[in-house]
Design a protein around this motif. Structure first.
Motif, PDB file in Angstrom:
ATOM      1  N   LEU A  34     103.654  19.967 188.112  1.00 16.04           N
ATOM      2  CA  LEU A  34     102.881  18.919 187.818  1.00 16.04           C
ATOM      3  C   LEU A  34     103.923  18.059 187.093  1.00 16.04           C
ATOM      4  O   LEU A  34     104.564  19.035 186.377  1.00 16.04           O
ATOM      5  N   SER A  35     103.703  16.571 187.323  1.00 20.81           N
ATOM      6  CA  SER A  35     104.993  15.966 186.366  1.00 20.81           C
ATOM      7  C   SER A  35     103.946  14.974 184.957  1.00 20.81           C
ATOM      8  O   SER A  35     102.767  15.077 184.965  1.00 20.81           O
ATOM      9  N   PHE A  36     104.916  14.603 184.115  1.00 25.06           N
ATOM     10  CA  PHE A  36     104.619  14.284 183.368  1.00 25.06           C
ATOM     11  C   PHE A  36     103.823  12.781 183.574  1.00 25.06           C
ATOM     12  O   PHE A  36     102.656  12.313 183.286  1.00 25.06           O
ATOM     13  N   LYS A  37     104.201  12.059 185.108  1.00 25.33           N
ATOM     14  CA  LYS A  37     103.252  11.086 184.700  1.00 25.33           C
ATOM     15  C   LYS A  37     101.945  10.890 185.853  1.00 25.33           C
ATOM     16  O   LYS A  37     101.267  10.302 184.769  1.00 25.33           O
ATOM     17  N   ASP A  38     101.966  12.302 186.502  1.00 27.26           N
ATOM     18  CA  ASP A  38     100.508  12.993 186.922  1.00 27.26           C
ATOM     19  C   ASP A  38      99.518  13.517 185.618  1.00 27.26           C
ATOM     20  O   ASP A  38      98.499  14.184 186.049  1.00 27.26           O
ATOM     21  N   PHE A  39      99.862  13.458 184.216  1.00 24.78           N
ATOM     22  CA  PHE A  39      99.691  14.751 183.122  1.00 24.78           C
ATOM     23  C   PHE A  39      97.633  13.987 183.553  1.00 24.78           C
ATOM     24  O   PHE A  39      97.126  14.639 183.004  1.00 24.78           O
ATOM     25  N   ASN A  40      97.446  12.761 183.327  1.00 25.31           N
ATOM     26  CA  ASN A  40      96.302  12.263 182.751  1.00 25.31           C
ATOM     27  C   ASN A  40      95.731  11.989 183.534  1.00 25.31           C
ATOM     28  O   ASN A  40      94.609  12.597 183.787  1.00 25.31           O
ATOM     29  N   THR A  41      95.900  11.638 184.899  1.00 27.48           N
ATOM     30  CA  THR A  41      94.626  12.059 186.512  1.00 27.48           C
ATOM     31  C   THR A  41      94.424  13.336 186.396  1.00 27.48           C
ATOM     32  O   THR A  41      92.949  13.943 186.850  1.00 27.48           O
TER      33      THR A  41
ATOM     34  N   VAL B  20      91.472  23.780 183.834  1.00 21.39           N
ATOM     35  CA  VAL B  20      92.982  23.562 184.258  1.00 21.39           C
ATOM     36  C   VAL B  20      93.728  24.286 183.588  1.00 21.39           C
ATOM     37  O   VAL B  20      93.670  24.401 182.088  1.00 21.39           O
ATOM     38  N   ILE B  21      94.838  25.218 183.831  1.00 23.23           N
ATOM     39  CA  ILE B  21      96.029  26.097 183.020  1.00 23.23           C
ATOM     40  C   ILE B  21      96.719  25.290 183.903  1.00 23.23           C
ATOM     41  O   ILE B  21      97.300  25.396 185.351  1.00 23.23           O
ATOM     42  N   LEU B  22      97.440  24.870 182.680  1.00 24.60           N
ATOM     43  CA  LEU B  22      99.314  25.082 182.340  1.00 24.60           C
ATOM     44  C   LEU B  22      99.956  26.175 182.206  1.00 24.60           C
ATOM     45  O   LEU B  22      99.791  26.346 181.087  1.00 24.60           O
ATOM     46  N   TYR B  23     100.838  26.249 183.155  1.00 21.63           N
ATOM     47  CA  TYR B  23     101.552  26.999 183.014  1.00 21.63           C
ATOM     48  C   TYR B  23     103.254  27.041 183.577  1.00 21.63           C
ATOM     49  O   TYR B  23     103.526  26.919 183.713  1.00 21.63           O
ATOM     50  N   PHE B  24     103.707  26.713 182.288  1.00 21.93           N
ATOM     51  CA  PHE B  24     105.081  26.233 181.767  1.00 21.93           C
ATOM     52  C   PHE B  24     106.217  27.575 182.082  1.00 21.93           C
ATOM     53  O   PHE B  24     105.849  28.539 181.939  1.00 21.93           O
ATOM     54  N   THR B  25     107.007  26.883 182.957  1.00 19.45           N
ATOM     55  CA  THR B  25     108.213  28.275 183.052  1.00 19.45           C
ATOM     56  C   THR B  25     109.496  27.093 183.495  1.00 19.45           C
ATOM     57  O   THR B  25     109.001  26.280 183.179  1.00 19.45           O
TER      58      THR B  25
ATOM     59  N   LEU C 149     106.678  17.385 178.870  1.00 27.62           N
ATOM     60  CA  LEU C 149     104.984  17.410 178.528  1.00 27.62           C
ATOM     61  C   LEU C 149     105.113  18.891 177.615  1.00 27.62           C
ATOM     62  O   LEU C 149     104.851  19.427 177.127  1.00 27.62           O
ATOM     63  N   VAL C 150     106.455  19.314 177.830  1.00 26.35           N
ATOM     64  CA  VAL C 150     106.979  20.226 176.887  1.00 26.35           C
ATOM     65  C   VAL C 150     107.455  20.309 175.575  1.00 26.35           C
ATOM     66  O   VAL C 150     106.430  21.006 174.993  1.00 26.35           O
ATOM     67  N   SER C 151     107.323  18.643 175.051  1.00 25.15           N
ATOM     68  CA  SER C 151     107.204  18.653 173.609  1.00 25.15           C
ATOM     69  C   SER C 151     105.922  18.066 173.406  1.00 25.15           C
ATOM     70  O   SER C 151     105.834  18.821 172.058  1.00 25.15           O
ATOM     71  N   GLN C 152     104.721  17.776 174.018  1.00 22.37           N
ATOM     72  CA  GLN C 152     103.766  17.138 173.922  1.00 22.37           C
ATOM     73  C   GLN C 152     102.984  18.138 173.109  1.00 22.37           C
ATOM     74  O   GLN C 152     101.935  18.803 172.685  1.00 22.37           O
ATOM     75  N   PHE C 153     103.202  19.853 174.269  1.00 19.97           N
ATOM     76  CA  PHE C 153     102.689  20.498 173.834  1.00 19.97           C
ATOM     77  C   PHE C 153     103.233  21.637 173.037  1.00 19.97           C
ATOM     78  O   PHE C 153     102.794  22.783 173.248  1.00 19.97           O
ATOM     79  N   SER C 154     104.378  21.392 172.443  1.00 21.72           N
ATOM     80  CA  SER C 154     105.201  22.354 171.651  1.00 21.72           C
ATOM     81  C   SER C 154     105.728  23.500 172.365  1.00 21.72           C
ATOM     82  O   SER C 154     105.297  25.107 171.170  1.00 21.72           O
ATOM     83  N   ILE C 155     106.163  23.634 173.204  1.00 27.73           N
ATOM     84  CA  ILE C 155     106.157  24.599 173.901  1.00 27.73           C
ATOM     85  C   ILE C 155     108.058  25.257 173.127  1.00 27.73           C
ATOM     86  O   ILE C 155     109.402  24.879 173.236  1.00 27.73           O
ATOM     87  N   ARG C 156     107.685  26.920 172.459  1.00 29.28           N
ATOM     88  CA  ARG C 156     109.421  27.189 172.367  1.00 29.28           C
ATOM     89  C   ARG C 156     109.363  28.313 173.204  1.00 29.28           C
ATOM     90  O   ARG C 156     110.010  28.782 172.663  1.00 29.28           O
ATOM     91  N   GLU C 157     108.587  28.892 174.022  1.00 30.10           N
ATOM     92  CA  GLU C 157     108.749  30.133 174.247  1.00 30.10           C
ATOM     93  C   GLU C 157     108.360  30.627 176.365  1.00 30.10           C
ATOM     94  O   GLU C 157     107.544  29.621 176.074  1.00 30.10           O
ATOM     95  N   LEU C 158     109.075  31.019 176.744  1.00 28.42           N
ATOM     96  CA  LEU C 158     108.368  30.851 178.295  1.00 28.42           C
ATOM     97  C   LEU C 158     108.058  31.994 179.110  1.00 28.42           C
ATOM     98  O   LEU C 158     109.414  33.359 178.548  1.00 28.42           O
ATOM     99  N   PRO C 159     107.595  33.013 179.580  1.00 29.69           N
ATOM    100  CA  PRO C 159     106.599  31.612 179.849  1.00 29.69           C
ATOM    101  C   PRO C 159     105.435  31.229 178.960  1.00 29.69           C
ATOM    102  O   PRO C 159     104.925  32.089 177.369  1.00 29.69           O
ATOM    103  N   SER C 160     104.560  30.238 178.776  1.00 32.39           N
ATOM    104  CA  SER C 160     103.020  29.506 178.177  1.00 32.39           C
ATOM    105  C   SER C 160     102.759  29.337 178.644  1.00 32.39           C
ATOM    106  O   SER C 160     102.877  28.312 179.637  1.00 32.39           O
ATOM    107  N   ILE C 161     100.997  29.515 178.788  1.00 30.00           N
ATOM    108  CA  ILE C 161     100.094  29.192 179.801  1.00 30.00           C
ATOM    109  C   ILE C 161      98.821  28.868 178.796  1.00 30.00           C
ATOM    110  O   ILE C 161      98.803  29.459 177.514  1.00 30.00           O
ATOM    111  N   TYR C 162      98.461  27.480 179.059  1.00 26.79           N
ATOM    112  CA  TYR C 162      97.423  27.112 178.322  1.00 26.79           C
ATOM    113  C   TYR C 162      96.369  26.886 179.303  1.00 26.79           C
ATOM    114  O   TYR C 162      96.368  26.742 180.590  1.00 26.79           O
TER     115      TYR C 162
END
Length: 97
Positions: A4-11, A20-25, A59-72
């Motif tokens: 997922l890219s930032f430009k596709d996040f809204n749609t 929807v699951i977002l997996y930050f890695t 997206l990392v900033s928007q979700f305040s990611i500080r640790e990996l992995p992070s799942i929303y």
């Protein structure tokens, strides 16, 4: 699971009326390999996206990611729950509640 890219996040996420699951890695996120493998193996009828920590800084900033992995888990475009790992069916059920 697809990237997922930032430009596709809204749609793809914000405007989605489902779950929807977002997996930050990141490629260097060795602890996240087990979570990634588990999420790829699920047969759920929901969208699962991977978000690259190194390239998707907005997206990392928007979700305040500080640790990996992070799942929303998002429902109807809003954050519903959060976890640092998801490697079992029980953990997934908790995340999806």
């Amino acid at each position: 699971m697809k990237p997922l890219s930032f430009k596709d996040f809204n749609t793809e996420v914000r405007d989605d009326l489902g779950t929807v699951i977002l997996y930050f890695t990141a490629p260097w996120d060795t602890p996240g390999l087990k979570t990634a493998s588990f999420l790829r193996s699920t047969n759920l009828e929901i969208k699962i996206f991977s978000v690259d920590y190194d390239t998707e800084r907005e997206l990392v900033s928007q979700f305040s990611i500080r640790e990996l992995p992070s799942i929303y888990c998002l429902k109807n475009g809003q954050v519903n729950s959060f976890a640092y790992s998801c490697e079992t069916e029980a953990e997934l059920k908790t995340l999806l509640k």
